[in-house]
Each structure stands twice: as structure tokens, then as C-alpha cells.
Design an enzyme around this catalytic site. Structure first.
Site, mmCIF file in Angstrom:
data_model
loop_
_atom_site.group_PDB
_atom_site.id
_atom_site.type_symbol
_atom_site.label_atom_id
_atom_site.label_comp_id
_atom_site.label_asym_id
_atom_site.label_seq_id
_atom_site.Cartn_x
_atom_site.Cartn_y
_atom_site.Cartn_z
ATOM 1 N N SER A 247 0.811 -1.221 0.000
ATOM 2 C CA SER A 247 0.000 0.000 0.000
ATOM 3 C C SER A 247 0.844 1.270 0.000
ATOM 4 O O SER A 247 0.306 2.368 0.078
ATOM 5 C CB SER A 247 -0.908 0.002 1.235
ATOM 6 O OG SER A 247 -1.704 -1.149 1.239
ATOM 7 N N GLY A 248 2.182 1.101 -0.047
ATOM 8 C CA GLY A 248 3.038 2.285 -0.031
ATOM 9 C C GLY A 248 3.897 2.360 1.223
ATOM 10 O O GLY A 248 4.295 3.453 1.658
ATOM 11 N N VAL B 27 7.115 1.283 1.877
ATOM 12 C CA VAL B 27 8.495 1.736 1.688
ATOM 13 C C VAL B 27 8.520 3.227 1.331
ATOM 14 O O VAL B 27 9.380 3.979 1.787
ATOM 15 C CB VAL B 27 9.195 0.893 0.593
ATOM 16 C CG1 VAL B 27 10.572 1.446 0.275
ATOM 17 C CG2 VAL B 27 9.296 -0.561 1.029
ATOM 18 N N HIS C 249 2.561 -4.240 9.657
ATOM 19 C CA HIS C 249 1.370 -4.593 8.875
ATOM 20 C C HIS C 249 0.287 -5.172 9.790
ATOM 21 O O HIS C 249 -0.666 -5.777 9.307
ATOM 22 C CB HIS C 249 1.712 -5.676 7.843
ATOM 23 C CG HIS C 249 2.574 -5.236 6.697
ATOM 24 N ND1 HIS C 249 2.418 -4.033 6.061
ATOM 25 C CD2 HIS C 249 3.573 -5.877 6.042
ATOM 26 C CE1 HIS C 249 3.311 -3.952 5.072
ATOM 27 N NE2 HIS C 249 4.015 -5.050 5.045
ATOM 28 N N TYR D 10 -2.593 6.236 -0.581
ATOM 29 C CA TYR D 10 -1.553 6.161 -1.614
ATOM 30 C C TYR D 10 -1.918 7.117 -2.742
ATOM 31 O O TYR D 10 -1.061 7.823 -3.288
ATOM 32 C CB TYR D 10 -1.496 4.718 -2.125
ATOM 33 C CG TYR D 10 -0.508 4.455 -3.229
ATOM 34 C CD1 TYR D 10 0.759 3.955 -2.950
ATOM 35 C CD2 TYR D 10 -0.836 4.691 -4.573
ATOM 36 C CE1 TYR D 10 1.665 3.703 -3.963
ATOM 37 C CE2 TYR D 10 0.068 4.445 -5.588
ATOM 38 C CZ TYR D 10 1.319 3.953 -5.284
ATOM 39 O OH TYR D 10 2.214 3.712 -6.297
ATOM 40 N N GLY E 226 4.385 2.004 -9.630
ATOM 41 C CA GLY E 226 4.027 3.213 -8.882
ATOM 42 C C GLY E 226 2.930 4.061 -9.487
ATOM 43 O O GLY E 226 3.029 5.286 -9.490
HETATM 44 P P1 A3P Z 1 3.380 -1.171 -7.534
HETATM 45 O O1 A3P Z 1 3.731 -2.623 -7.370
HETATM 46 O O2 A3P Z 1 1.943 -0.972 -7.923
HETATM 47 O O3 A3P Z 1 4.298 -0.440 -8.425
HETATM 48 P P2 A3P Z 1 4.884 -1.514 -0.203
HETATM 49 O O4 A3P Z 1 6.065 -0.672 0.047
HETATM 50 O O5 A3P Z 1 3.787 -1.349 0.811
HETATM 51 O O6 A3P Z 1 5.261 -2.937 -0.422
HETATM 52 O O7 A3P Z 1 4.192 -0.992 -1.541
HETATM 53 C C1 A3P Z 1 4.822 -1.192 -2.782
HETATM 54 C C2 A3P Z 1 4.136 -0.343 -3.818
HETATM 55 O O8 A3P Z 1 4.452 1.048 -3.592
HETATM 56 C C3 A3P Z 1 4.631 -0.686 -5.233
HETATM 57 O O9 A3P Z 1 3.502 -0.512 -6.092
HETATM 58 C C4 A3P Z 1 5.699 0.379 -5.430
HETATM 59 O O10 A3P Z 1 6.031 0.607 -6.777
HETATM 60 C C5 A3P Z 1 5.007 1.584 -4.805
HETATM 61 N N1 A3P Z 1 5.927 2.689 -4.517
HETATM 62 C C6 A3P Z 1 7.100 2.652 -3.841
HETATM 63 N N2 A3P Z 1 7.688 3.865 -3.843
HETATM 64 C C7 A3P Z 1 6.867 4.687 -4.555
HETATM 65 C C8 A3P Z 1 6.941 6.070 -4.935
HETATM 66 N N3 A3P Z 1 7.949 6.844 -4.583
HETATM 67 N N4 A3P Z 1 5.909 6.571 -5.653
HETATM 68 C C9 A3P Z 1 4.867 5.794 -6.018
HETATM 69 N N5 A3P Z 1 4.745 4.483 -5.694
HETATM 70 C C10 A3P Z 1 5.744 3.931 -4.977
#
Ligand code: A3P
Length: 300
Positions: free
Chosen positions: A53-54, A56, A107, A192, A258
Site C-alpha cells: 500500500s506504499g 516503503v 502490517h 496512496y 508506482g
Molecule cells: P506497484 O507494485 O503498484 O508499483 P509496499 O512498500 O507497501 O510494499 O508498496 C509497494 C508499492 O508502492 C509498489 O507498487 C511500489 O512501486 C510503490 N511505490 C514505492 N515507492 C513509490 C513512490 N515513490 N511513488 C509511487 N509508488 C511507490
């Protein structure tokens, strides 16, 4: 690989505890149980999410706001050290000796959190994302698990996601639980999609919640360092430090695409309609409105 064999392989990656599925390598029932008794300081900040869900992205933003603004040479500190997981053990972190303000990631659902937090101690930044994009992102994430890509099956994965048989359990229960109990905790809700639409406003909102005043220039730096473009090539954001028997880095990145609305590239119309029906049944009574598409061509 037939369905039974795949389900068996996926089940073997997890353990079930207190109604929830956890990734088995870095967690254990003992570790999860210990969280309840964790001592909380009022200055603690928790980044709380359902997977994909964002997390990282928010770790990046929050650690920039707190530690650095400009990083001061800490850019090589791993995100699991900057904001360690409370229910997963990646690096034997000693929480007690950490200076305040401490940052954590989790989580967990509300009912497994440290019990002091129910008295509004500590601060929780809850980031949530439209579940169709979470599902797609999760599917790609599972494909990074060594040996799974060749056997992964989208339809089976979607069924498992809907029934909550994935790391972190049910998205529906997670969001519903936290949303319904929000008054019991000291929480900020951020989507997100709002971060994608206007990152600067989201950063300012987070700063206000955690009580940190950064000047315009420092905010600019946080925003710049948290753009998709910059994070896409950051080895730390991509968990490149995890060994290849855990994550097959050759198969793709954690920071993947992303965007908002990637589900349209995966789901058939029938699958999307079926998902809408489940969503309505499980979430329809809550006043939550998700943005399902930003009409984006590219991530910026
Ligand atoms: P996608 O797989 O849809 O690209 P988490 O960190 O909770 O595992 O979430 C991972 C999702 O956050 C991934 O989505 C990743 O690409 C996205 N993400 C990470 N950094 C991002 C950023 N700076 N801007 C937009 N999305 C980001």
C-alpha cells in the site's frame, strides 16, 4: 504445477496465528505475541499499512522528515533499520535502546498492536490504497519469490487475496478494522492515491501530524527524494540487501510501477465486476471513497 501443488507451496511460506497469516521466515507466533507488551513512548511513530500500500514510500518520507531533511550521510541506512518492523525480525533490533523519537513499521491489525497504543499513546500513520492496485502489486511481489514466478497463477492469487490467504491476511479486515477503531488510536489516515496526486501536500500533512516543522527547502528535498523516479533506482528502497534466496532481484523491483489504476492492465471486466461486488459487500457501509484511477500515463 497444478492448483493443489501451488496452494501448498504458497501455504508453506506462511504461518497462521490469531486469525492472520504471516511470512514464516522472519516472524513467529512468539514474536507476534511479544508485540502486545512492547513499551510505547508517546513520541513513537508507527508506519502502518496493509502490504503493497506504499509502506516503503512512507518509510522514505517519514525517515527523511525525522532524521535528515537532507540525510546527513545516513542515506545508506537500510529502511528496516530506520523504521524496523515490530512483528518481523530482520536485524535483531533492540527497540529499548533506540533514542526517541523511534520510528517503526508494521502490517499488524489493530488487535495485535501494543496494548498501550489503545490509550492513544504513540502516533500511527496509516497508509491505505485502493485494493485492486494492492492486489496487482501483491501479485507481482509474490513473483519475486524465488521459484514461484513460473508457477504463479493470477486467478488463484486473486482468490487467495479475496479470502485473505496471503501475507498480512485480509485487506478488507485490515482496513475495516483500523478505520472502525480509529478513535481509539492516535492516527493519521493517508491514501496512496493522495500521495500520488499531490506528494507535497501529503508530506506537509504528515509533518503536521508528527509535529515537525520543516522549512520550504527541507520540504522540497523530502518531496524530491520520495518521488517514484528517485526511489525506483534506490537499492535500499528496493530491498536489494535481502539475500537472493528470499527475493529474486533479477525478476523485478519492489519499487515497480508506482501508478494508480494498474489493475486495469491485469483484471478482466468480469474479474473487476466480481471484485466490485465483494468490495461492496464487505466495505459498502463505510464512508471510504477510493480513487481507482488517476488517468495517468506514466509515473512521475
Ligand atoms: P506497484 O507494485 O503498484 O508499483 P509496499 O512498500 O507497501 O510494499 O508498496 C509497494 C508499492 O508502492 C509498489 O507498487 C511500489 O512501486 C510503490 N511505490 C514505492 N515507492 C513509490 C513512490 N515513490 N511513488 C509511487 N509508488 C511507490
Amino acid at each position: 504445477m497444478d492448483r493443489d501443488a501451488l496452494e501448498e507451496t504458497l501455504d508453506a511460506l506462511m504461518f497462521k496465528h490469531k486469525g492472520l497469516y504471516f511470512e514464516a521466515i522472519h516472524s513467529s507466533p512468539k514474536l507476534v505475541d511479544a508485540v502486545e507488551h512492547m513499551e510505547i513512548r508517546d513520541s513513537d511513530v508507527f508506519i502502518l499499512t496493509y502490504p503493497k500500500s506504499g509502506t516503503v514510500w512512507t518509510q522514505q518520507i517519514v525517515s527523511l522528515i525525522f532524521n535528515e531533511g537532507h540525510r546527513n550521510g545516513t542515506e545508506h541506512v537500510k529502511n528496516i533499520v530506520r523504521a524496523p518492523w515490530i512483528e518481523y525480525d530482520f536485524n535483531n533490533a533492540d527497540f529499548k535502546s533506540r533514542p526517541s523519537p523511534r520510528l517503526f513499521s508494521s502490517h499488524l491489525p489493530y488487535y495485535l498492536m501494543p496494548k498501550d497504543m489503545r490509550f492513544r499513546m504513540g502516533k500511527i500513520i496509516y497508509v491505505y490504497r485502493n485494493p485492486k492496485d494492492v492486489l496487482v502489486s501483491f501479485y507481482h511481489f509474490y513473483n519475486l519469490i524465488p521459484n514461484l514466478k513460473s508457477v504463479m497463477n493470477w486467478k488463484i492469487f486473486m482468490e487467495r487475496f479475496i479470502s485473505g490467504k496471503v501475507f498480512g491476511g485480509s485487506w478488507f479486515d485490515h482496513v475495516r478494522g483500523w478505520y472502525t477503531l480509529k478513535e481509539d488510536f492516535n492516527m493519521l489516515f493517508v491514501t496512496y492515491e493522495e500521495m500520488k496526486k499531490d506528494l507535497r501536500s501529503a508530506v506537509l500533512k504528515i509533518c503536521k501530524f508528527v509535529g515537525i516543522n520543516l522549512d520550504e527547502k527541507a520540504i522540497d528535498i523530502v518531496v524530491e527524494k520520495a518521488t517514484f523516479k528517485n526511489m525506483k533506482h534506490d537499492p535500499i528502497a528496493n530491498y536489494r540487501f535481502l539475500p537472493s534466496d528470499l527475493v529474486d532481484h533479477s525478476k523485478g523491483d519492489f519499487v515497480r510501477k508506482g501508478i494508480v489504476g494498474d489493475w486495469k492492465n491485469m483484471m478482466t471486466v468480469a474479474q473487476s465486476e466480481m471484485f466490485d461486488k465483494v468490495y461492496k459487500e464487505k466495505m459498502g457501509d463505510l464512508p471510504i471513497n477510493f480513487v481507482w484511477d488517476l488517468n495517468e500515463e506514466d509515473a512521475s
